[in-house]
Design an enzyme around this catalytic site. Structure first.
Site, PDB file in Angstrom:
ATOM      1  N   ARG A  95      40.288  79.631  58.142  1.00 38.07           N
ATOM      2  CA  ARG A  95      40.424  78.839  56.924  1.00 38.07           C
ATOM      3  C   ARG A  95      39.892  79.646  55.743  1.00 38.07           C
ATOM      4  NH1 ARG A  95      43.659  76.291  59.154  1.00 38.07           N
ATOM      5  NH2 ARG A  95      43.665  74.071  59.677  1.00 38.07           N
ATOM      6  N   HIS A 133      49.737  81.667  54.990  1.00 36.38           N
ATOM      7  CA  HIS A 133      49.338  80.690  56.018  1.00 36.38           C
ATOM      8  C   HIS A 133      50.454  80.506  57.057  1.00 36.38           C
ATOM      9  CE1 HIS A 133      46.481  77.090  56.835  1.00 36.38           C
ATOM     10  NE2 HIS A 133      47.084  77.478  57.956  1.00 36.38           N
TER      11      HIS A 133
HETATM   12  N1  LIG Z   1      46.212  80.419  60.062  1.00 34.35           N
HETATM   13  C1  LIG Z   1      46.806  79.590  60.861  1.00 34.35           C
HETATM   14  O1  LIG Z   1      48.045  79.517  60.868  1.00 34.35           O
HETATM   15  C2  LIG Z   1      46.010  78.741  61.813  1.00 34.35           C
HETATM   16  C3  LIG Z   1      46.702  78.080  62.834  1.00 34.35           C
HETATM   17  C4  LIG Z   1      45.983  77.352  63.765  1.00 34.35           C
HETATM   18  C5  LIG Z   1      44.581  77.282  63.664  1.00 34.35           C
HETATM   19  N2  LIG Z   1      43.931  77.918  62.653  1.00 34.35           N
HETATM   20  C6  LIG Z   1      42.466  77.843  62.567  1.00 34.35           C
HETATM   21  O2  LIG Z   1      41.896  78.332  63.789  1.00 34.35           O
HETATM   22  C7  LIG Z   1      40.763  77.542  64.098  1.00 34.35           C
HETATM   23  C8  LIG Z   1      40.393  77.703  65.564  1.00 34.35           C
HETATM   24  O3  LIG Z   1      41.296  77.004  66.390  1.00 34.35           O
HETATM   25  P1  LIG Z   1      41.033  76.829  67.974  1.00 34.35           P
HETATM   26  O4  LIG Z   1      42.110  75.958  68.487  1.00 34.35           O
HETATM   27  O5  LIG Z   1      40.821  78.159  68.610  1.00 34.35           O
HETATM   28  O6  LIG Z   1      39.636  76.052  67.945  1.00 34.35           O
HETATM   29  P2  LIG Z   1      38.660  75.737  69.170  1.00 34.35           P
HETATM   30  O7  LIG Z   1      39.392  75.846  70.472  1.00 34.35           O
HETATM   31  O8  LIG Z   1      37.972  74.464  68.838  1.00 34.35           O
HETATM   32  O9  LIG Z   1      37.614  76.939  69.152  1.00 34.35           O
HETATM   33  C9  LIG Z   1      36.618  77.055  68.186  1.00 34.35           C
HETATM   34  C10 LIG Z   1      35.679  78.180  68.571  1.00 34.35           C
HETATM   35  O10 LIG Z   1      34.743  78.391  67.513  1.00 34.35           O
HETATM   36  C11 LIG Z   1      33.422  78.338  68.027  1.00 34.35           C
HETATM   37  N3  LIG Z   1      32.483  77.803  67.026  1.00 34.35           N
HETATM   38  C12 LIG Z   1      32.538  76.610  66.396  1.00 34.35           C
HETATM   39  N4  LIG Z   1      31.476  76.454  65.582  1.00 34.35           N
HETATM   40  C13 LIG Z   1      30.745  77.593  65.713  1.00 34.35           C
HETATM   41  C14 LIG Z   1      29.542  78.042  65.131  1.00 34.35           C
HETATM   42  N5  LIG Z   1      28.845  77.293  64.260  1.00 34.35           N
HETATM   43  N6  LIG Z   1      29.059  79.247  65.495  1.00 34.35           N
HETATM   44  C15 LIG Z   1      29.733  80.021  66.392  1.00 34.35           C
HETATM   45  N7  LIG Z   1      30.892  79.650  66.977  1.00 34.35           N
HETATM   46  C16 LIG Z   1      31.403  78.449  66.633  1.00 34.35           C
HETATM   47  C17 LIG Z   1      33.495  77.444  69.243  1.00 34.35           C
HETATM   48  O11 LIG Z   1      32.383  77.699  70.084  1.00 34.35           O
HETATM   49  P3  LIG Z   1      32.102  76.782  71.396  1.00 34.35           P
HETATM   50  O12 LIG Z   1      33.290  76.987  72.291  1.00 34.35           O
HETATM   51  O13 LIG Z   1      30.885  77.370  71.964  1.00 34.35           O
HETATM   52  O14 LIG Z   1      31.987  75.375  70.940  1.00 34.35           O
HETATM   53  C18 LIG Z   1      34.850  77.868  69.828  1.00 34.35           C
HETATM   54  O15 LIG Z   1      34.688  79.031  70.607  1.00 34.35           O
HETATM   55  C19 LIG Z   1      41.203  76.139  63.686  1.00 34.35           C
HETATM   56  O16 LIG Z   1      40.083  75.307  63.474  1.00 34.35           O
HETATM   57  C20 LIG Z   1      41.990  76.393  62.426  1.00 34.35           C
HETATM   58  O17 LIG Z   1      41.154  76.294  61.298  1.00 34.35           O
HETATM   59  C21 LIG Z   1      44.629  78.643  61.730  1.00 34.35           C
END
Ligand SMILES: NC(=O)c1ccc[n+]([C@@H]2O[C@H](COP(=O)([O-])OP(=O)(O)OC[C@H]3O[C@@H](n4cnc5c(N)ncnc54)[C@H](OP(=O)(O)O)[C@@H]3O)[C@@H](O)[C@H]2O)c1
Length: 308
Positions: free
Chosen positions: A223, A271
Protein backbone atom coordinates in the site's frame (compact mmCIF):
# COMPACT_ATOMS: atom_id res chain seq x y z
CA UNK A 1 -30.05 -15.69 -0.69
CA UNK A 2 -29.16 -12.38 -2.35
CA UNK A 3 -25.65 -11.06 -2.74
CA UNK A 4 -24.83 -7.44 -3.46
CA UNK A 5 -21.83 -6.88 -5.76
CA UNK A 6 -20.15 -3.49 -5.54
CA UNK A 7 -16.82 -2.57 -7.11
CA UNK A 8 -15.70 0.39 -9.20
CA UNK A 9 -12.83 -1.69 -10.65
CA UNK A 10 -14.06 -5.26 -11.22
CA UNK A 11 -16.13 -6.69 -14.09
CA UNK A 12 -19.52 -7.06 -12.36
CA UNK A 13 -21.35 -9.10 -15.02
CA UNK A 14 -18.45 -11.51 -15.36
CA UNK A 15 -18.38 -12.04 -11.60
CA UNK A 16 -22.15 -12.55 -11.52
CA UNK A 17 -21.96 -15.18 -14.27
CA UNK A 18 -19.07 -17.04 -12.64
CA UNK A 19 -20.82 -17.10 -9.25
CA UNK A 20 -24.14 -18.20 -10.76
CA UNK A 21 -22.42 -20.97 -12.75
CA UNK A 22 -21.28 -22.46 -9.45
CA UNK A 23 -24.32 -21.58 -7.38
CA UNK A 24 -27.44 -21.20 -9.58
CA UNK A 25 -29.66 -20.49 -6.58
CA UNK A 26 -27.62 -17.38 -5.67
CA UNK A 27 -29.20 -14.08 -6.62
CA UNK A 28 -26.53 -11.52 -7.54
CA UNK A 29 -27.59 -7.87 -7.52
CA UNK A 30 -25.15 -5.41 -8.96
CA UNK A 31 -24.94 -2.12 -7.07
CA UNK A 32 -26.67 0.30 -7.21
CA UNK A 33 -29.59 -1.87 -8.50
CA UNK A 34 -29.90 -3.74 -5.20
CA UNK A 35 -33.67 -3.74 -4.67
CA UNK A 36 -34.86 -4.08 -1.08
CA UNK A 37 -31.78 -3.71 1.18
CA UNK A 38 -33.41 -6.09 3.71
CA UNK A 39 -33.06 -8.95 1.20
CA UNK A 40 -29.28 -8.60 0.91
CA UNK A 41 -27.47 -11.14 3.08
CA UNK A 42 -24.00 -11.05 1.54
CA UNK A 43 -21.82 -8.31 0.16
CA UNK A 44 -18.96 -8.89 -2.28
CA UNK A 45 -17.18 -5.56 -2.42
CA UNK A 46 -14.16 -3.47 -3.28
CA UNK A 47 -13.98 0.09 -1.99
CA UNK A 48 -17.65 0.54 -1.12
CA UNK A 49 -18.58 4.14 -0.26
CA UNK A 50 -18.26 4.64 3.52
CA UNK A 51 -21.60 4.01 5.23
CA UNK A 52 -22.99 1.95 2.33
CA UNK A 53 -22.79 -1.45 4.04
CA UNK A 54 -24.67 -0.16 7.09
CA UNK A 55 -27.77 0.07 4.86
CA UNK A 56 -28.27 -3.70 4.80
CA UNK A 57 -29.87 -4.83 8.07
CA UNK A 58 -29.67 -8.59 7.33
CA UNK A 59 -26.09 -8.81 6.17
CA UNK A 60 -24.44 -12.08 7.27
CA UNK A 61 -20.93 -11.58 5.88
CA UNK A 62 -18.78 -9.17 3.90
CA UNK A 63 -16.46 -10.68 1.31
CA UNK A 64 -13.71 -8.43 0.03
CA UNK A 65 -12.68 -8.50 -3.61
CA UNK A 66 -9.23 -7.36 -2.50
CA UNK A 67 -6.60 -8.84 -0.18
CA UNK A 68 -6.12 -5.50 1.59
CA UNK A 69 -9.12 -4.62 3.74
CA UNK A 70 -7.80 -1.58 5.64
CA UNK A 71 -10.22 0.79 3.87
CA UNK A 72 -13.18 -1.49 4.54
CA UNK A 73 -12.59 -1.89 8.28
CA UNK A 74 -11.76 1.79 8.70
CA UNK A 75 -15.45 2.55 8.12
CA UNK A 76 -16.85 3.09 11.64
CA UNK A 77 -20.35 2.19 10.43
CA UNK A 78 -19.30 -1.23 9.10
CA UNK A 79 -21.75 -3.86 10.42
CA UNK A 80 -20.34 -6.25 13.04
CA UNK A 81 -20.42 -9.28 10.72
CA UNK A 82 -17.50 -11.49 9.65
CA UNK A 83 -15.27 -10.01 6.94
CA UNK A 84 -13.15 -12.18 4.64
CA UNK A 85 -10.29 -10.91 2.50
CA UNK A 86 -9.59 -12.20 -0.99
CA UNK A 87 -7.19 -15.11 -1.27
CA UNK A 88 -7.21 -16.72 -4.68
CA UNK A 89 -4.72 -18.52 -6.89
CA UNK A 90 -4.85 -15.90 -9.65
CA UNK A 91 -4.22 -13.01 -7.22
CA UNK A 92 -1.32 -14.92 -5.69
CA UNK A 93 0.34 -16.00 -8.93
CA UNK A 94 0.07 -12.60 -10.62
CA UNK A 95 1.63 -10.96 -7.55
CA UNK A 96 4.50 -13.46 -7.42
CA UNK A 97 5.06 -12.92 -11.15
CA UNK A 98 5.17 -9.12 -10.73
CA UNK A 99 7.64 -9.39 -7.86
CA UNK A 100 9.88 -11.73 -9.86
CA UNK A 101 9.77 -9.37 -12.84
CA UNK A 102 10.63 -6.33 -10.72
CA UNK A 103 13.42 -8.18 -8.89
CA UNK A 104 14.93 -9.41 -12.16
CA UNK A 105 14.69 -5.96 -13.72
CA UNK A 106 16.71 -4.44 -10.87
CA UNK A 107 19.00 -7.44 -10.55
CA UNK A 108 19.94 -7.59 -14.24
CA UNK A 109 20.33 -3.79 -14.45
CA UNK A 110 17.53 -3.19 -16.95
CA UNK A 111 16.68 -0.03 -14.97
CA UNK A 112 20.23 1.22 -15.63
CA UNK A 113 20.09 0.14 -19.29
CA UNK A 114 16.82 2.04 -19.80
CA UNK A 115 18.48 5.20 -18.48
CA UNK A 116 21.63 4.58 -20.56
CA UNK A 117 19.59 4.07 -23.73
CA UNK A 118 17.89 7.44 -23.29
CA UNK A 119 21.40 8.96 -23.24
CA UNK A 120 22.72 6.70 -26.07
CA UNK A 121 25.26 5.26 -23.66
CA UNK A 122 26.67 1.73 -24.13
CA UNK A 123 26.81 0.75 -20.46
CA UNK A 124 28.52 -2.64 -20.59
CA UNK A 125 28.69 -4.65 -17.39
CA UNK A 126 28.78 -8.37 -16.67
CA UNK A 127 25.51 -9.70 -15.28
CA UNK A 128 25.57 -10.79 -11.62
CA UNK A 129 24.33 -14.22 -10.51
CA UNK A 130 20.99 -14.51 -8.66
CA UNK A 131 22.88 -16.18 -5.82
CA UNK A 132 24.78 -12.93 -5.28
CA UNK A 133 21.62 -10.88 -4.63
CA UNK A 134 19.81 -11.13 -1.32
CA UNK A 135 16.09 -10.41 -1.46
CA UNK A 136 14.09 -9.50 1.65
CA UNK A 137 10.30 -9.69 1.75
CA UNK A 138 8.36 -7.77 4.40
CA UNK A 139 5.19 -9.74 5.02
CA UNK A 140 5.33 -13.51 4.54
CA UNK A 141 1.62 -14.12 4.22
CA UNK A 142 -0.30 -15.49 1.27
CA UNK A 143 1.38 -13.21 -1.27
CA UNK A 144 4.79 -12.74 0.36
CA UNK A 145 5.30 -16.50 0.77
CA UNK A 146 4.36 -17.17 -2.87
CA UNK A 147 6.76 -14.47 -4.08
CA UNK A 148 9.48 -15.94 -1.84
CA UNK A 149 9.02 -19.42 -3.34
CA UNK A 150 9.14 -18.13 -6.91
CA UNK A 151 12.31 -16.13 -6.19
CA UNK A 152 13.88 -19.16 -4.53
CA UNK A 153 13.10 -21.21 -7.63
CA UNK A 154 15.10 -18.59 -9.55
CA UNK A 155 18.01 -19.10 -7.13
CA UNK A 156 17.76 -15.83 -5.20
CA UNK A 157 18.60 -16.12 -1.50
CA UNK A 158 15.39 -14.98 0.23
CA UNK A 159 14.63 -13.81 3.75
CA UNK A 160 11.26 -12.75 5.07
CA UNK A 161 10.06 -10.60 7.92
CA UNK A 162 6.71 -11.14 9.59
CA UNK A 163 5.00 -10.64 12.94
CA UNK A 164 5.43 -14.29 13.91
CA UNK A 165 8.24 -16.65 12.75
CA UNK A 166 7.62 -18.68 9.60
CA UNK A 167 8.93 -22.05 8.43
CA UNK A 168 9.13 -21.88 4.64
CA UNK A 169 11.68 -24.23 3.10
CA UNK A 170 14.76 -22.26 2.08
CA UNK A 171 13.52 -18.88 3.37
CA UNK A 172 15.32 -17.29 6.32
CA UNK A 173 12.67 -16.08 8.75
CA UNK A 174 12.92 -12.90 10.82
CA UNK A 175 10.08 -11.86 13.07
CA UNK A 176 9.00 -8.90 15.10
CA UNK A 177 10.47 -5.48 15.66
CA UNK A 178 13.58 -6.83 17.43
CA UNK A 179 14.68 -8.66 14.25
CA UNK A 180 13.81 -5.95 11.75
CA UNK A 181 17.25 -4.39 11.71
CA UNK A 182 19.03 -7.72 11.04
CA UNK A 183 16.52 -8.45 8.27
CA UNK A 184 17.00 -5.07 6.60
CA UNK A 185 20.77 -5.25 6.89
CA UNK A 186 20.90 -8.12 4.35
CA UNK A 187 18.10 -7.00 1.99
CA UNK A 188 19.69 -5.81 -1.27
CA UNK A 189 16.26 -5.82 -2.84
CA UNK A 190 13.45 -5.10 -0.39
CA UNK A 191 9.89 -6.12 -1.29
CA UNK A 192 6.99 -4.79 0.79
CA UNK A 193 3.97 -7.10 1.00
CA UNK A 194 2.66 -6.10 4.41
CA UNK A 195 -0.97 -5.31 5.15
CA UNK A 196 -1.61 -1.67 6.02
CA UNK A 197 -2.23 -1.43 9.77
CA UNK A 198 -1.51 1.08 12.53
CA UNK A 199 1.80 -0.75 13.07
CA UNK A 200 2.91 -0.83 9.44
CA UNK A 201 1.78 2.61 8.25
CA UNK A 202 4.87 4.63 7.16
CA UNK A 203 7.14 1.67 7.91
CA UNK A 204 9.15 2.42 4.76
CA UNK A 205 10.63 5.59 6.25
CA UNK A 206 14.15 7.02 6.46
CA UNK A 207 15.10 4.74 9.35
CA UNK A 208 14.06 1.59 7.48
CA UNK A 209 15.56 2.69 4.17
CA UNK A 210 18.82 3.69 5.85
CA UNK A 211 18.93 0.21 7.40
CA UNK A 212 19.28 -1.34 3.92
CA UNK A 213 22.70 -1.95 2.38
CA UNK A 214 24.13 0.82 0.20
CA UNK A 215 22.83 0.47 -3.39
CA UNK A 216 19.69 -1.43 -2.35
CA UNK A 217 16.45 -1.34 -4.30
CA UNK A 218 12.84 -1.10 -3.12
CA UNK A 219 9.74 -2.75 -4.54
CA UNK A 220 6.48 -1.60 -2.92
CA UNK A 221 3.47 -3.64 -3.97
CA UNK A 222 1.53 -3.41 -0.71
CA UNK A 223 0.00 0.00 0.00
CA UNK A 224 1.14 3.55 -0.72
CA UNK A 225 0.76 4.56 2.92
CA UNK A 226 3.55 2.15 3.89
CA UNK A 227 5.98 4.50 2.18
CA UNK A 228 7.15 7.96 3.21
CA UNK A 229 7.69 9.31 -0.29
CA UNK A 230 10.00 12.17 0.74
CA UNK A 231 12.24 9.72 2.58
CA UNK A 232 12.45 7.52 -0.51
CA UNK A 233 13.30 10.50 -2.72
CA UNK A 234 16.04 11.54 -0.28
CA UNK A 235 17.49 8.01 -0.21
CA UNK A 236 17.47 7.81 -4.03
CA UNK A 237 19.01 11.27 -4.44
CA UNK A 238 21.77 10.61 -1.91
CA UNK A 239 22.68 7.43 -3.81
CA UNK A 240 21.94 5.22 -0.82
CA UNK A 241 19.16 3.52 -2.80
CA UNK A 242 19.75 2.60 -6.44
CA UNK A 243 16.14 2.30 -7.56
CA UNK A 244 12.51 1.70 -6.76
CA UNK A 245 9.55 -0.01 -8.35
CA UNK A 246 6.28 1.33 -7.00
CA UNK A 247 2.82 -0.05 -7.75
CA UNK A 248 0.86 1.65 -4.97
CA UNK A 249 0.64 5.24 -3.79
CA UNK A 250 -0.84 7.30 -0.97
CA UNK A 251 -2.86 9.18 -3.59
CA UNK A 252 -4.15 7.07 -6.47
CA UNK A 253 -4.11 7.92 -9.31
CA UNK A 254 -0.70 9.47 -8.58
CA UNK A 255 -1.12 13.23 -9.17
CA UNK A 256 0.74 14.56 -12.25
CA UNK A 257 2.86 16.92 -10.13
CA UNK A 258 4.21 14.16 -7.88
CA UNK A 259 8.04 14.16 -8.24
CA UNK A 260 8.10 10.33 -8.36
CA UNK A 261 6.78 10.46 -11.95
CA UNK A 262 9.93 12.17 -13.22
CA UNK A 263 12.50 10.45 -11.05
CA UNK A 264 15.01 8.59 -13.23
CA UNK A 265 15.43 5.78 -10.68
CA UNK A 266 11.72 5.11 -10.18
CA UNK A 267 9.43 2.81 -12.15
CA UNK A 268 5.74 3.45 -11.62
CA UNK A 269 2.94 0.99 -12.37
CA UNK A 270 -0.72 1.93 -11.78
CA UNK A 271 -1.73 -0.52 -8.97
CA UNK A 272 -1.71 -3.51 -11.28
CA UNK A 273 0.69 -5.86 -9.49
CA UNK A 274 -1.97 -8.50 -9.09
CA UNK A 275 -5.61 -9.09 -9.86
CA UNK A 276 -8.26 -11.74 -9.38
CA UNK A 277 -9.56 -13.54 -12.45
CA UNK A 278 -13.28 -14.17 -11.76
CA UNK A 279 -13.22 -17.62 -13.43
CA UNK A 280 -10.50 -18.67 -10.98
CA UNK A 281 -11.44 -16.70 -7.86
CA UNK A 282 -15.17 -17.47 -7.91
CA UNK A 283 -14.71 -20.97 -6.45
CA UNK A 284 -13.22 -19.58 -3.21
CA UNK A 285 -15.93 -16.92 -2.98
CA UNK A 286 -18.67 -19.52 -3.40
CA UNK A 287 -17.03 -21.65 -0.72
CA UNK A 288 -17.21 -18.68 1.65
CA UNK A 289 -20.83 -17.96 0.68
CA UNK A 290 -21.73 -21.53 1.65
CA UNK A 291 -19.86 -21.11 4.92
CA UNK A 292 -21.73 -17.89 5.69
CA UNK A 293 -25.02 -19.62 4.88
CA UNK A 294 -24.16 -22.47 7.25
CA UNK A 295 -23.02 -20.08 9.99
CA UNK A 296 -19.47 -21.47 9.82
CA UNK A 297 -16.32 -19.35 10.21
CA UNK A 298 -15.22 -17.87 6.88
CA UNK A 299 -11.97 -18.79 5.20
CA UNK A 300 -9.42 -15.98 5.44
CA UNK A 301 -11.52 -14.18 8.00
CA UNK A 302 -10.15 -10.79 9.00
CA UNK A 303 -9.19 -10.11 12.60
CA UNK A 304 -10.52 -6.59 12.88
CA UNK A 305 -8.59 -5.96 16.09
CA UNK A 306 -5.28 -6.92 14.44
CA UNK A 307 -6.20 -5.04 11.26
CA UNK A 308 -5.61 -7.82 8.70
N1 LIG B 1 -0.58 -4.02 -5.42
C1 LIG B 1 -1.53 -4.90 -5.52
O1 LIG B 1 -2.07 -5.10 -6.62
C2 LIG B 1 -1.96 -5.70 -4.33
C3 LIG B 1 -2.78 -6.81 -4.56
C4 LIG B 1 -3.13 -7.62 -3.48
C5 LIG B 1 -2.67 -7.30 -2.19
N2 LIG B 1 -1.88 -6.20 -1.99
C6 LIG B 1 -1.40 -5.89 -0.64
O2 LIG B 1 -0.67 -7.01 -0.13
C7 LIG B 1 -0.95 -7.13 1.25
C8 LIG B 1 -0.58 -8.52 1.74
O3 LIG B 1 -1.53 -9.47 1.31
P1 LIG B 1 -1.51 -10.99 1.85
O4 LIG B 1 -2.70 -11.66 1.28
O5 LIG B 1 -0.17 -11.60 1.63
O6 LIG B 1 -1.70 -10.74 3.42
P2 LIG B 1 -1.55 -11.79 4.61
O7 LIG B 1 -1.66 -13.19 4.10
O8 LIG B 1 -2.48 -11.34 5.68
O9 LIG B 1 -0.05 -11.62 5.10
C9 LIG B 1 0.39 -10.51 5.82
C10 LIG B 1 1.81 -10.75 6.30
O10 LIG B 1 2.30 -9.56 6.92
C11 LIG B 1 2.78 -9.86 8.22
N3 LIG B 1 2.59 -8.72 9.13
C12 LIG B 1 1.44 -8.10 9.45
N4 LIG B 1 1.65 -7.13 10.35
C13 LIG B 1 2.99 -7.15 10.60
C14 LIG B 1 3.83 -6.39 11.44
N5 LIG B 1 3.36 -5.41 12.23
N6 LIG B 1 5.15 -6.68 11.47
C15 LIG B 1 5.65 -7.68 10.69
N7 LIG B 1 4.90 -8.44 9.87
C16 LIG B 1 3.58 -8.17 9.81
C17 LIG B 1 1.99 -11.07 8.68
O11 LIG B 1 2.69 -11.72 9.72
P3 LIG B 1 2.02 -12.97 10.52
O12 LIG B 1 1.81 -14.04 9.49
O13 LIG B 1 3.06 -13.34 11.49
O14 LIG B 1 0.74 -12.49 11.10
C18 LIG B 1 1.90 -11.86 7.37
O15 LIG B 1 3.08 -12.61 7.18
C19 LIG B 1 -2.44 -6.78 1.33
O16 LIG B 1 -2.79 -6.38 2.64
C20 LIG B 1 -2.57 -5.66 0.33
O17 LIG B 1 -2.40 -4.41 0.96
C21 LIG B 1 -1.53 -5.40 -3.05
Amino acid sequence: MALMFLSPDDPAELWRDELRARMPELEVRIWPEVGDPAEIELALVWRPPPGELARYPNLKAILSLGAGIEGLIADPTLPEVPVARMVDPSLTSTMAEYVLLAVLRHHRGFDRFERAQRERRWEFSLPPQPGDRQVGIMGLGELGAAAARLLLAHRFPVAGWSRTPKAIDGVTSYAGHSELHAFLHRAEILVCLLPLTAETRSILDAETLNGLPHGAMLINVARGAHLVEDDLLAALDSGHLAGATLDVFKDEPLPPDNPLWQHPKVLITPHVASYSVPAIAAAGVVDNIRRAQAGQPLNHQVDRQRGY
